[in-house]
Design a protein around this motif. Sequence first.
Motif, PDB file in Angstrom:
ATOM      1  N   HIS A 144      -1.702  41.445 -27.174  1.00  0.00           N
ATOM      2  CA  HIS A 144      -2.471  40.136 -26.674  1.00  0.00           C
ATOM      3  C   HIS A 144      -3.964  40.960 -27.047  1.00  0.00           C
ATOM      4  O   HIS A 144      -4.401  42.102 -26.501  1.00  0.00           O
ATOM      5  N   CYS A 145      -5.027  40.153 -26.896  1.00  0.00           N
ATOM      6  CA  CYS A 145      -6.476  40.575 -26.854  1.00  0.00           C
ATOM      7  C   CYS A 145      -6.906  41.251 -25.923  1.00  0.00           C
ATOM      8  O   CYS A 145      -6.514  40.984 -25.158  1.00  0.00           O
ATOM      9  N   PRO A 146      -7.594  42.953 -25.955  1.00  0.00           N
ATOM     10  CA  PRO A 146      -8.068  43.469 -24.782  1.00  0.00           C
ATOM     11  C   PRO A 146      -8.960  42.366 -23.655  1.00  0.00           C
ATOM     12  O   PRO A 146      -9.553  42.606 -23.151  1.00  0.00           O
ATOM     13  N   TYR A 147     -10.147  41.488 -24.438  1.00  0.00           N
ATOM     14  CA  TYR A 147     -10.984  41.083 -24.024  1.00  0.00           C
ATOM     15  C   TYR A 147     -10.975  39.660 -23.247  1.00  0.00           C
ATOM     16  O   TYR A 147     -10.627  39.821 -21.580  1.00  0.00           O
ATOM     17  N   CYS A 148     -10.966  38.364 -23.769  1.00  0.00           N
ATOM     18  CA  CYS A 148     -11.433  37.564 -22.506  1.00  0.00           C
ATOM     19  C   CYS A 148     -10.551  36.569 -22.098  1.00  0.00           C
ATOM     20  O   CYS A 148      -9.328  36.771 -22.742  1.00  0.00           O
ATOM     21  N   SER A 149     -10.359  36.049 -21.087  1.00  0.00           N
ATOM     22  CA  SER A 149      -9.719  35.014 -20.299  1.00  0.00           C
ATOM     23  C   SER A 149      -8.579  34.224 -21.457  1.00  0.00           C
ATOM     24  O   SER A 149      -7.416  33.818 -20.496  1.00  0.00           O
TER      25      SER A 149
END
Length: 696
Positions: free
Chosen positions: A9-14
């Motif tokens: 999964h992407c490391p950034y937003c929710s």
Amino acid sequence: MGKTVTATHCPYCSLQCGMELVASPAGIQVRGRDFPVNNGGLCKKGWTAADLLRGDRLTTPLVRWQRDGPLRPASFPAAIDAAATRIRATQQKYGRNAVGVFGGGGLTNEKCYLLGKFARVALRTKNIDYNGRFCMSSAAAAAQRAFGVDRGLPFPLADIAETGLVVLVGSNVAETMPPAMQWLARQRAAGGELIVIDPRRTATAEGADLHLQPVPGTDLALAAGLLHLLVADGGVDDDFVAARTTGFGEVRRLAAAWWPERVERVSGVAAGRLREAARRLREAPTAMILTARGAEQHSHGTDTASGWINLALARGLPGRAYSGYGTLTGQGNGQGGREHGQKSDQLPGYRRLADPAHRAHMAAVWGIEPGDLPEPGPSAYELLGALGSDVQTLLVAGSNPVVSAPRAARVEAGLRALNSLIVCDVVLSETAALADVVFPVTQWAEESGTMTNLEGRVLLRRRATAPPPRVRTDLTVLSTLAGRLGVARGFPDDPREVFDELRAASAGGVADYSGITWERIEAEDGVFWPCPAPDHPGTPRMFADDFPTPDGRARFQPVEPAFPAEQPDDAYPLWLTTGRLPGQYQSGAQTRRISRLCGRVPRVEVHPSLAAALALAHGETARIVSRRGSAEFAVSVSDAIRADTVFVPFHWGGTARANSLTDPALDPTSGMPGFKACAVRLEKPEKPEKYEEGTG
Ligand code: SF4
């Protein structure tokens, strides 16, 4: 060596968009992955996330051996010794509470859990809190008091596609979470409507059926006005209110005082447009009201979120199919990060530190006496305000308060006044640069662990590549440090082992993860909490039958419109509001180091009439001055902003630090500062510089 493909999964937003990492001798490439929130789509931050794995990141521990000396490379054992020595010395001289801990909403569930345990069991300090206080804590507090539980969205994100009306309050989804727009696009294609409430005509507002553009900080008056109109025009779901709620009588009485023309006077939203919004809400067969930081980051943010929840309850939305109230969480683990014990008043599973039964439960899990657990401590702003006085040593993990905290200049001075500052981070952030000991920690692709996205879906990030040799996970840092402080047992650094302990700790709590395993997460594309048993299906949709309150009913809150603590005056005649840009994330510590995202300069959005009055040209620097300090930004002339308001992003430090300006007045319930509205003036510097703006 060939290619390996890892689903993660992407490391950034929710949103925690699904992605694949393709590792080969040439490097790591990102590919979109079919996952229920993003269906393969990513935003530019996601596409470029792997750049930092090889880029400007920390690769070795650093220690400042002399007070004013430089940070020097050190071995991991030497850095652990340096940190442990400083912690011990501080606690011996000043007591246990003189060591504080400051966590972050981007840490995995396992890290949040172990950080809370480290503070309570290894350090035995009451002084722990985290940067989520500055994010969605107002909506969390409002949901808790209305529904008895705080889960950002009580339904899957994809349900948005099926609803008749979405009311977005203070959210710019198109630029902050672009992959989520597909659900709004489907909803609109099926005949659904969108109302956006935002002081700026954002990309999201551009495409709405109706855009209300209020004065910053007046959202609660709008909610009260809409409720007034629902009551007047027969839009209240009386059966739902009678059967499933308490407290409507007082709320209805308060709403009677907020007729549309009065709302217009305080919010600037024309009474006719408010009536138009109320009509759409009344006529929609199904509807969702979604708030975000624009409405919540105020010194009255909890009451504002309660006002929108009151409206949703009056329409009978919570628990109805394709309807309800939710908050769009911001940080990557903004949801899980607020569930497992890094908040000052909280124990894992959403248990409360002040509750004797909850203390007894956690003490049993941790093998200590309940009396050994510290009492609840101060919230983030107060904790940071105690630096250099009550708190003499601070451990920071996954946060950059020098940029992101309110009254950032004072926080920076407090950090400099500490006996010692210990930081775990991926990069040498503005905060890490002030530290005495810096532990470089693994990035998302170099470790495994669970996150809980904005839907309450627990998901699994998987390790795709090895970190540099001297880089450890935060879990290893905490585990080793606990051992060096004399607590040898109870601090494993294997994330699966920590997750299994978290499951047991959360059993019976509001956020019950006890039935969730890594295997189930993999097999089911994530599992929604609460999930109290291995054979429980998880809970994608909440409140269909009752609410987790003592009587099973949702609770209206009698909130009265309140306004920002600071109002414009002759010296500071403008409103300042702050927010995010599409290519940057939070304090920018990571995204500002990614060259493909660095095209933009920090800019202030100014209405053409204001720019003309102050003789400010597009691209020139302007100085913004508030009662806290000043900052400089390039002028961006735009008629998308109200003429009485200027907007700046909060991703930069130094001379473009938005939080040198913002109002630290705190919400009395959530501890949220008033980030989104304060009084400022705009000045033209004697010799303004000219910036060329890129596209990042
Ligand atoms: Fe990552 Fe959020 Fe962009 Fe998705 S929307 S790619 S989770 S930053």
